[in-house]
Design a protein around this motif. Structure first.
Motif, PDB file in Angstrom:
ATOM      1  N   VAL A 242       0.845  -1.193   0.000  1.00 39.85           N
ATOM      2  CA  VAL A 242       0.000   0.000   0.000  1.00 39.85           C
ATOM      3  C   VAL A 242       0.883   1.248   0.000  1.00 39.85           C
ATOM      4  CG1 VAL A 242      -1.871   1.237   1.137  1.00 39.85           C
ATOM      5  CG2 VAL A 242      -1.677  -1.244   1.407  1.00 39.85           C
ATOM      6  N   GLY A 243       0.586   2.177  -0.900  1.00 38.18           N
ATOM      7  CA  GLY A 243       1.238   3.477  -0.890  1.00 38.18           C
ATOM      8  C   GLY A 243       0.213   4.533  -0.542  1.00 38.18           C
ATOM      9  N   ALA A 244       0.599   5.503   0.301  1.00 38.49           N
ATOM     10  CA  ALA A 244      -0.378   6.482   0.777  1.00 38.49           C
ATOM     11  C   ALA A 244       0.188   7.892   0.768  1.00 38.49           C
ATOM     12  CB  ALA A 244      -0.842   6.129   2.187  1.00 38.49           C
TER      13      ALA A 244
ATOM     14  N   ARG B 218       4.643  15.922  -5.473  1.00 36.56           N
ATOM     15  CA  ARG B 218       5.341  14.931  -6.290  1.00 36.56           C
ATOM     16  C   ARG B 218       6.252  14.059  -5.421  1.00 36.56           C
ATOM     17  NH1 ARG B 218       5.760  15.729 -12.071  1.00 36.56           N
ATOM     18  NH2 ARG B 218       4.478  17.485 -12.765  1.00 36.56           N
ATOM     19  N   LEU B 219       6.904  14.685  -4.425  1.00 37.82           N
ATOM     20  CA  LEU B 219       7.775  13.929  -3.536  1.00 37.82           C
ATOM     21  C   LEU B 219       6.973  12.963  -2.668  1.00 37.82           C
ATOM     22  CD1 LEU B 219      10.573  13.323  -2.462  1.00 37.82           C
ATOM     23  CD2 LEU B 219      10.396  15.359  -0.998  1.00 37.82           C
ATOM     24  N   HIS B 220       5.809  13.379  -2.204  1.00 32.64           N
ATOM     25  CA  HIS B 220       4.929  12.468  -1.460  1.00 32.64           C
ATOM     26  C   HIS B 220       4.552  11.269  -2.316  1.00 32.64           C
ATOM     27  CE1 HIS B 220       4.180  14.230   2.425  1.00 32.64           C
ATOM     28  NE2 HIS B 220       3.830  15.391   1.918  1.00 32.64           N
ATOM     29  N   LEU B 221       4.195  11.543  -3.574  1.00 38.18           N
ATOM     30  CA  LEU B 221       3.792  10.454  -4.458  1.00 38.18           C
ATOM     31  C   LEU B 221       4.966   9.509  -4.720  1.00 38.18           C
ATOM     32  CD1 LEU B 221       1.566   9.191  -6.147  1.00 38.18           C
ATOM     33  CD2 LEU B 221       2.175  10.739  -8.010  1.00 38.18           C
TER      34      LEU B 221
ATOM     35  N   PRO C 236       3.707  -0.514  -4.818  1.00 43.33           N
ATOM     36  CA  PRO C 236       2.504  -1.133  -4.243  1.00 43.33           C
ATOM     37  C   PRO C 236       1.393  -1.323  -5.272  1.00 43.33           C
ATOM     38  CG  PRO C 236       2.549   1.202  -3.732  1.00 43.33           C
ATOM     39  CD  PRO C 236       3.852   0.897  -4.413  1.00 43.33           C
ATOM     40  N   ARG C 237       0.537  -2.293  -4.982  1.00 45.55           N
ATOM     41  CA  ARG C 237      -0.620  -2.547  -5.854  1.00 45.55           C
ATOM     42  C   ARG C 237      -1.839  -1.754  -5.427  1.00 45.55           C
ATOM     43  NH1 ARG C 237       0.990  -4.109 -10.363  1.00 45.55           N
ATOM     44  NH2 ARG C 237      -1.097  -4.911 -10.821  1.00 45.55           N
ATOM     45  N   VAL C 238      -1.756  -1.087  -4.265  1.00 46.97           N
ATOM     46  CA  VAL C 238      -2.872  -0.283  -3.757  1.00 46.97           C
ATOM     47  C   VAL C 238      -2.343   1.103  -3.410  1.00 46.97           C
ATOM     48  CG1 VAL C 238      -4.598  -0.023  -1.928  1.00 46.97           C
ATOM     49  CG2 VAL C 238      -4.070  -2.301  -2.838  1.00 46.97           C
ATOM     50  N   LEU C 239      -3.061   2.140  -3.847  1.00 48.02           N
ATOM     51  CA  LEU C 239      -2.698   3.517  -3.530  1.00 48.02           C
ATOM     52  C   LEU C 239      -3.892   4.227  -2.899  1.00 48.02           C
ATOM     53  CD1 LEU C 239      -0.766   4.402  -6.790  1.00 48.02           C
ATOM     54  CD2 LEU C 239       0.218   4.359  -4.501  1.00 48.02           C
ATOM     55  N   VAL C 240      -3.624   4.939  -1.792  1.00 51.09           N
ATOM     56  CA  VAL C 240      -4.643   5.721  -1.096  1.00 51.09           C
ATOM     57  C   VAL C 240      -4.126   7.153  -1.039  1.00 51.09           C
ATOM     58  CG1 VAL C 240      -5.916   6.026   1.050  1.00 51.09           C
ATOM     59  CG2 VAL C 240      -5.353   3.714   0.262  1.00 51.09           C
ATOM     60  N   LEU C 241      -4.763   8.057  -1.784  1.00 56.14           N
ATOM     61  CA  LEU C 241      -4.222   9.395  -1.993  1.00 56.14           C
ATOM     62  C   LEU C 241      -5.261  10.456  -1.622  1.00 56.14           C
ATOM     63  CD1 LEU C 241      -2.706   8.707  -5.538  1.00 56.14           C
ATOM     64  CD2 LEU C 241      -1.595   8.385  -3.319  1.00 56.14           C
ATOM     65  N   ASP C 242      -4.908  11.288  -0.650  1.00 56.93           N
ATOM     66  CA  ASP C 242      -5.803  12.349  -0.185  1.00 56.93           C
ATOM     67  C   ASP C 242      -5.397  13.663  -0.848  1.00 56.93           C
ATOM     68  OD1 ASP C 242      -7.724  13.732   1.198  1.00 56.93           O
ATOM     69  OD2 ASP C 242      -6.807  13.516   3.172  1.00 56.93           O
ATOM     70  N   GLU C 243      -6.197  14.137  -1.778  1.00 55.46           N
ATOM     71  CA  GLU C 243      -5.962  15.399  -2.490  1.00 55.46           C
ATOM     72  C   GLU C 243      -4.555  15.462  -3.097  1.00 55.46           C
ATOM     73  OE1 GLU C 243      -8.171  17.758  -2.999  1.00 55.46           O
ATOM     74  OE2 GLU C 243      -9.761  17.353  -1.562  1.00 55.46           O
ATOM     75  N   PRO C 244      -4.175  14.498  -3.924  1.00 54.93           N
ATOM     76  CA  PRO C 244      -2.805  14.494  -4.465  1.00 54.93           C
ATOM     77  C   PRO C 244      -2.538  15.606  -5.467  1.00 54.93           C
ATOM     78  CG  PRO C 244      -4.116  12.811  -5.550  1.00 54.93           C
ATOM     79  CD  PRO C 244      -4.972  13.361  -4.436  1.00 54.93           C
TER      80      PRO C 244
ATOM     81  N   ARG D 295      -3.801  -1.903 -10.732  1.00 54.31           N
ATOM     82  CA  ARG D 295      -3.682  -1.468  -9.343  1.00 54.31           C
ATOM     83  C   ARG D 295      -5.015  -0.879  -8.856  1.00 54.31           C
ATOM     84  NH1 ARG D 295       2.427  -0.472  -8.637  1.00 54.31           N
ATOM     85  NH2 ARG D 295       3.187  -0.632 -10.787  1.00 54.31           N
ATOM     86  N   THR D 296      -5.141  -0.824  -7.544  1.00 50.68           N
ATOM     87  CA  THR D 296      -6.307  -0.217  -6.896  1.00 50.68           C
ATOM     88  C   THR D 296      -5.916   1.196  -6.484  1.00 50.68           C
ATOM     89  OG1 THR D 296      -7.012  -2.369  -6.052  1.00 50.68           O
ATOM     90  CG2 THR D 296      -7.921  -0.415  -4.965  1.00 50.68           C
ATOM     91  N   VAL D 297      -6.657   2.191  -6.979  1.00 49.70           N
ATOM     92  CA  VAL D 297      -6.312   3.598  -6.742  1.00 49.70           C
ATOM     93  C   VAL D 297      -7.525   4.322  -6.166  1.00 49.70           C
ATOM     94  CG1 VAL D 297      -5.427   5.733  -7.755  1.00 49.70           C
ATOM     95  CG2 VAL D 297      -4.700   3.522  -8.691  1.00 49.70           C
ATOM     96  N   LEU D 298      -7.408   4.770  -4.904  1.00 48.55           N
ATOM     97  CA  LEU D 298      -8.459   5.540  -4.238  1.00 48.55           C
ATOM     98  C   LEU D 298      -7.951   6.955  -4.042  1.00 48.55           C
ATOM     99  CD1 LEU D 298     -11.232   5.637  -2.781  1.00 48.55           C
ATOM    100  CD2 LEU D 298     -10.010   5.023  -0.670  1.00 48.55           C
TER     101      LEU D 298
END
Length: 234
Positions: free
Chosen positions: A75-77, A135-138, A146-154, A178-181
């Motif tokens: 998971v990447g967040a 961009r650095l956070h991403l 990761p196969r799952v990404l959870v991104l708050d206001e990217p 991948r799963t992208v939220l």
């Protein structure tokens, strides 16, 4: 995939999230929508194990985040604009997080290249613009592939060119299965980016489904749908 079942969170007398049940499937970008204070960030933090649910469950591929063997490889967040040591360069920041997650140095170079961080890799993080920090956070979230990404206001702080790049980039990740939220308030951009939507209001689910299934002659844009379902002016 990401699944929540009866997910609830109470802070004393305040119920921030109430009995949320939804699924985020792989292969498409899912937008997580709702007014300020609707419970989006609280829900994301429960999915990522940063908050303990008062009731219900949140799982990633059938397991709680706390039970994942190598979380950053699954998971990447991106949740907020913090977590940078002000004296570290962007490159040093990524090397530290790669070491913590057990990821190779070659992976640091890869994520810097694909996210555009390579262009400012030698700059201290305190000097970075909001868009650079995003961009650095991403890049940090992608270190474990990761196969799952959870991104708050990217997309916060990105210029129009950056927003267009992010749209294509996230679509490409979803296209790899991948799963992208992604949470966002920019509905015109969400309409171009997302294939599915999960919409909440006051901590409760309002609707979930394909964007194309929500838009109609009566509500011809996602903005019309959103305002109509969340209590704004339709």
């Amino acid at each position: 995939m990401i699944e929540t079942r009866g997910l609830s969170k109470r802070f004393g007398a305040v119920t921030a999230v109430s009995e949320l049940t939804f699924t985020v499937a792989p292969g498409t970008v899912t937008a997580f929508l709702g007014p300020n204070g609707a419970g989006k960030t609280t829900t994301m933090r429960m999915i990522l194990g940063l908050l303990t649910p008062s009731a219900g469950s949140a799982t990633i591929n059938g397991r709680r985040y706390a039970d994942l063997r190598r979380p950053s490889s699954e998971v990447g967040a991106v949740l907020d604009d913090s977590g940078f040591h002000p004296s570290h360069t962007a490159h040093a920041h990524l090397r530290v997080y790669a070491c913590m997650g057990g990821h190779s140095r070659s992976r640091v170079a890869e994520v810097m290249e694909v996210t555009g961080v390579a262009a400012f890799a030698g700059r201290p993080t305190r000097t970075l613009s909001t868009g650079m920090r995003q961009r650095l956070h991403l890049a940090t979230a992608l270190l474990g592939d990761p196969r799952v990404l959870v991104l708050d206001e990217p997309g916060n702080g990105l210029d129009p060119e950056g927003i267009a790049w992010l749209r294509g980039f996230l679509r490409g990740l979803a296209g790899e299965g991948r799963t992208v939220l992604v949470s966002s308030h920019v509905l015109s951009e969400v309409e171009q980016l997302a294939g599915h939507v999960v919409m909440i209001r006051e901590g409760r689910l309002v609707t979930a489904g394909a964007v194309t299934g929500l838009i109609s002659a009566e509500r011809p844009t996602l903005e019309h749908v959103y305002l109509g379902l969340t209590g704004g002016a339709a």
